[in-house]
Design an enzyme around this catalytic site. Structure first.
Site: not given
Ligand code: PHE
Ligand code: ZN
Length: 858
Positions: A295-296, A299, A259-261
């Site tokens: 979410h990202e 983090h 999805g993403a980082m």
């Protein structure tokens, strides 16, 4: 690629790295097929590992070493397949600088890890072990260092982590003051444009925000930007966490495995989780974008400032960050609706995993390929475990523990033991038994029985967790069970109380009741368990009508639908009047949120029913499941046609489109009505909606309904013609044709679509849009001919050498194979064996099929 016998990595073998890295300087000279990477790494002996040690650096097969030096003295070293070793004798005592120059080929990199090219731009993906494909380095999360990055390229936009620290024609420099592990490194170079905004943190730091996309995509970034600002504010308000750099960049790329980082200061996203407009994105897409952006961003504290000591601790960052993004969405939208959605996902993905050959603990103890452990168990169950912890220590205890966690571990690479210790220290609670949620795999089954006499009501619970691969015995766990009691009039007589189950069996008494109550157990889904309780349809209908806990209200209706459906499928029973009437009452109840009503009306999916049947000890028959579900949907369409058409008509919106929860809920309810009406009106409403829709939620919903009504032809063509230049919409075009319509034709449709010129199979989104959708069509995928299995396995074998990560993930379509009949088991086993035998099979895919083949058929 192929390791003869890949050795597992064990948690028990953990040792600190013998050196600390004090600083990293990287210089990139970008060129598509011959990029040069110069590195200068300042190292010092690690006092935690006394004595002299060889310097071992990780480095994958794609690295061509041009030169290496220690303190300026050239080394004569030859890398092996996995890295390079400098003998202790060749290292000075004390601090030293290791330098290397390597050449890599991003244009040839189809794996989408390390440095690769996507749509003409350079980008990176380093989690979990991608950095070793960029240069030689101790590629492990407990080695943290500040990075300085110099990039030379003719691309106009050059980005890396941290703050910009200089630029000129053809070069740019970035400095990240925060020490980080290599998996958080990122670099992007491309012809990109920025959508910009600004956020001022609570202590007054002005942060420049930018979302970088290709020209032409700028007008689809507004929702992502708005979500980012709301996430930044929420993390300050709810967790007291502020952003810590001058810039925050997000880049959208089309080719991405996940999805993403969360790379520090430079998040890289799958473009489907950034780009959205009402015309091209569904309400579901908007919600996903909001939650993944959050979410990202979250983090930055849970993952980056505090990272994981080793990859066994992955849930430390992922479970917590999922828990945080779920709370964020609950606050932004409807908390009950979010909870129901999350439980649906948990059961569909994590319970399925936990019951099969791929079951593993939230914190695994061994892996062959770490990329195979980015699972529903680590993410979703990892988040559930934190939800339970919060319930057990209370909101205040949770906040105190989190404050202590950030305070004590900022800058650390931490463990689950560290995490539990802050809860113990902040709240005084002993968490030794709770820790089993991290170490033991499997979904506990909680059986409930009840007794009533003289005003005393007793609930007795038995817990038991079935064996999972490598773990036979499961000691009892702490299970928080939220319970409320209703009297027969539907009034709540005992409000929600949390019972703590700690023993294999345990009873709880409620005294002084005037009449025998109706229990509402596991409110809010207070623990990720399967609740077993002998009950009847009348009680389920009662709770659907009266439960004050919205989750359990929905759950009662869901259980009722499942009972009725499994009775229809396995015993040939008729659709139940009681269910249809109960759903009608929910549909008409305007005091309920439309999004909630939509969830109540959505029938359990075919995969869910297969799981329920298997769980009850039956062999699921995919065609019978499909037929039974269709029959019930038709009966509801007929039985409630008046209410359904009235609601459908009343919900037609004339307001300008907004992706907000209120409007989205209205559309969800309208489409839920359409799903039933479509079975009785021959697709007329779907046709009208398709022709008039001005947003993708309704266009895609109408197109799916038309295909179901076997009236897809012209609409399918029109949809393609209209959207042929918008990749993300063409992905939907592929998917809709595979998840709708007669399942008997699914494999043939898939074969036809795989020949379509738009089937760009090396793009993971497109591959999943076709193959993932085929696997999601339960009756189609499990067609008795085995044609779909064969086709699917052929494509996995083809994709594996190109993109092992995505291939390995997609093998999970077969993870449930032991639940089916002997013929299907034999067909699937043949396909798994065929994959296992493929020439040069990757370690990723090899591990997955090996684990699945080790399963014993039921
Ligand atoms: N760490 C990412 C996330 O959950 C997921 C990811 C893992 C992305 C591995 C790419 C590769 O936010
Ligand atoms: Zn994450």
């Amino acid at each position: 690629m192929k390791d003869a016998t890949p050795q597992p990595v064990l948690l028990a073998d953990y040792q600190p790295y013998p050196f600390v890295v004090n600083e990293v300087a990287l210089a990139f000279r970008l060129s598509p097929s011959a990029t040069r990477v110069l590195s200068r790494i300042l190292l010092a002996p690690n006092p935690e590992r006394p004595g002299r040690h060889d310097l071992r650096l990780d480095g994958g097969g794609g690295l061509k070493l041009i030169r290496a030096a220690v303190n300026g003295r050239m080394l004569d070293v030859t890398p092996d397949a996995e890295g390079v070793t400098v003998a202790a004798a060749d290292l000075p005592e004390g601090d030293f600088a290791f330098e290397a120059e390597v050449e890599i080929n991003p244009a040839a990199n189809t794996t989408l890890e390390g440095l690769y090219m996507s749509g003409g731009m350079y980008c990176t993906q380093c989690e979990a072990q991608g950095f070793r494909h960029i240069t030689f380095y101790p590629d492990r999360p407990d080695v943290m260092a500040p990075f300085r990055v110099h990039v030379e390229s003719d691309m106009p936009v050059l980005l890396s982590n941290g703050n910009p620290s200089g630029s000129g024609k053809g070069w740019a420099e970035w400095t990240d003051p925060w020490k980080k592990p290599a998996y958080l490194f990122a670099l992007v170079a491309g012809d990109l444009v920025a959508v910009r905004d600004r956020f001022t943190t609570k202590s007054g730091r002005a942060v420049d925000l930018a979302i970088w996309v290709r020209k032409g995509d700028e007008d689809r970034c507004a929702y992502a930007m708005d979500s980012l600002k709301r996430s930044m504010k929420w993390d300050e308000d709810v967790y007291g966490r502020e952003y810590d750099l001058d810039v925050f960049n997000i880049v959208a790329v089309d080719d991405f495995n996940m999805g993403a980082m969360e790379n520090k200061g430079l998040n890289i996203f799958n473009s489907k989780l950034v780009l959205a407009s009402p015309e091209t994105a569904t309400d579901g897409d908007f919600e996903r974008i909001e939650s993944v952006i959050a979410h990202e961003y979250f983090h930055n504290w849970t993952g980056n400032r505090i990272t994981c000591r080793d990859w066994f601790q992955l849930c430390l960052k992922e479970g917590l960050t999922v828990f945080r993004d779920q709370s964020f969405t609950s606050d932004m939208r409807s908390a009950p609706v979010k909870r129901i959605d999350d439980v649906l996902t948990l059961r569909a993905r994590q319970f399925r995993e936990d019951m099969g050959p791929l079951a593993h603990p939230v914190r695994p103890e061994s892996y062959i390929e770490i990329n195979n452990f980015y699972t529903a168990t680590v993410y979703e169950k990892g988040a559930e475990v934190i939800g339970m912890l919060k319930r057990l220590v209370g909101d205040e205890g949770y906040r105190k523990a989190l404050d202590l966690y950030f305070d004590r571990h900022d800058g650390d690479a931490a463990t689950i033991e560290d995490w539990l210790k802050v809860f113990e220290d902040a709240t005084g609670r002993d968490l030794a038994q709770f820790k089993r949620w991290y170490t033991d795999a499997g979904t506990p089954r909680v059986h409930v029985s009840e007794a009533w006499s003289d005003g005393t009501y007793t609930l007795t619970f038995h817990q038991k967790t079935p064996p999972t691969p490598g773990q036979d015995k499961k000691p009892p766990r702490v299970i928080p069970i939220a319970v409320g009691l209703l009297n027969p009039n539907g009034d709540e007589v005992v409000p929600t109380t949390v019972l703590e189950l700690t023993e294999p069996s345990q009873s709880f008494r409620f005294d002084g009741l005037a009449s025998r109550p109706v229990p509402s157990i596991l409110r809010g889904f207070s623990a990720p368990v399967v609740l077993e309780r002998a009950t009847d349809q009348a009680e389920r209908a009662f709770l659907l009508a009266h439960d004050t806990d919205p989750f359990n209200k929905w759950e009662a209706g869901r259980a009722l639908s499942k009972d009725v459906l499994t009775g229809m499928i396995a015993e040939g029973r008729e659709p139940s009047r009681r269910l249809i009437e109960a759903l009608g009452a929910v549909l008409r109840d305007e005091s309920l949120d439309p999004a909630f009503r939509a969830l109540c009306l959505r029938l359990p999916g075919e995969e869910d029913l297969a799981q329920a049947l298997a769980d009850a000890g039956r062999v699921p028959d995919p065609a019978a499941i499909h037929a039974g579900r269709e029959a019930l949907a038709r009966a509801i369409g007929t039985g409630l046609s008046g209410d359904l058409s009235a609601t459908y008509a009343a919900l037609e919106s004339r307001a300008p489109f907004s992706p907000d929860a209120a409007q989205a809920g209205g559309r969800a309810l309208r489409l839920a009505c359409l799903a039933f009406l479509n079975r009785v009106d021959g697709g007329d409403r779907a046709k009208a909606l398709f022709d008039s829709a001005n947003n993708m939620t309704e266009s895609a919903g109408a197109l799916g309904a038309l295909i179901d009504a076997e009236r897809g032809g012209a609409a399918v063509a029109a949809f393609h013609a209209r959207w042929k230049d918008v990749r993300l919409v063409i992905d939907k075009w592929f998917t809709l044709q595979l998840v709708h319509g007669n399942p008997a034709g699914a494999a043939a449709t898939a074969r036809r679509l795989a020949d379509h010129p738009d089937f760009d199979w090396k793009n993971p989104n497109r591959f999943r849009a076709l193959m993932g959708a085929l696997a999601a069509n339960h009756a189609g995928f499990h067609d008795a001919s085995g044609d779909a299995y064969r086709f699917y396995a052929d494509w996995l074998i083809r994709l594996d050498p190109v993109n092992p990560q995505t291939t390995a993930r997609m093998t999970t379509a077969f993870e449930t194979w032991t639940r089916y009949d002997a013929d299907r088991q034999a067909l699937i086993r043949d396909e798994l064996q065929r994959i296992a035998a493929a020439q040069g099979l990757s370690r990723n895919t090899g591990e997955m099929v090996g684990r699945m083949l080790a399963a014993k058929p039921a």
